[in-house]
Design an enzyme around this catalytic site. Structure first.
Site: not given
Length: 169
Positions: A49, A115, A142
């Site tokens: 991320s 996601d 995610h």
């Protein structure tokens, strides 16, 4: 868990608590990568991320042994916090990133169409821009699972195959 599993396989791991963990400030995180983690040409960087955005910015100016991006994106997604972090304030230097990552390990990107934070188009843009080996995994959202066996397997195989044990993840 990943650091412990890699260490058990004889792979050196550098892991620190990043400064400003909620804001993910680019300047602070890049400083930590360079000064605390000592990322260099012997390092395989794994970024998830905001950590993926940091890994990409790091690779614009630092030679790396390899790079694994998990849930990577290339815009601030219209989010004020993402904008303030700094990663998205200028164009990405895709060519520099590709040039600075050793092709022996390469750039691997994991993403998921479901996601909960990132549209698939964001993830695909990164993969295409970096000519990354993209691995799309359904049902992983995610990638906030407690374990990620596919990532462990990739690192064990590629780090063991790509160096003499002097590199680290």
């Amino acid at each position: 868990w990943l650091a412990a599993a890699l260490t058990a396989k004889g792979i050196r791991v550098a892991l620190v608590d990043m400064p400003d963990p909620h804001g993910a400030n680019e300047a602070l995180w890049l400083q930590a990568c360079r000064n605390d983690l000592l990322c260099d040409e012997n390092t395989v960087v794994v970024g998830h991320s905001s950590g993926a955005a940091c890994a990409m910015r790091l690779a614009e100016s630092t030679t790396l042994a390899g790079m694994v991006l998990v849930s990577a994106y290339h815009t601030d997604l219209g989010d004020v916090g993402e904008r303030e972090a700094g990663y998205f304030s200028r164009p990405w230097q895709w060519d520099k990133i590709r040039e600075n990552v050793d092709p022996a390990f390469g750039i691997v990107q994991y993403g998921s169409a479901d996601d909960c934070f990132l549209p698939l188009s964001e993830q695909q843009h990164v993969a295409e821009s970096l000519a990354a080996h993209a691995v799309w995994m359904d049902g992983r959202s995610h990638f906030m699972d407690r374990t990620f066996p596919e990532l462990l397997q990739l690192l064990v195989e590629r780090v063991s195959d790509s160096d003499d044990g002097s590199g680290h993840a």
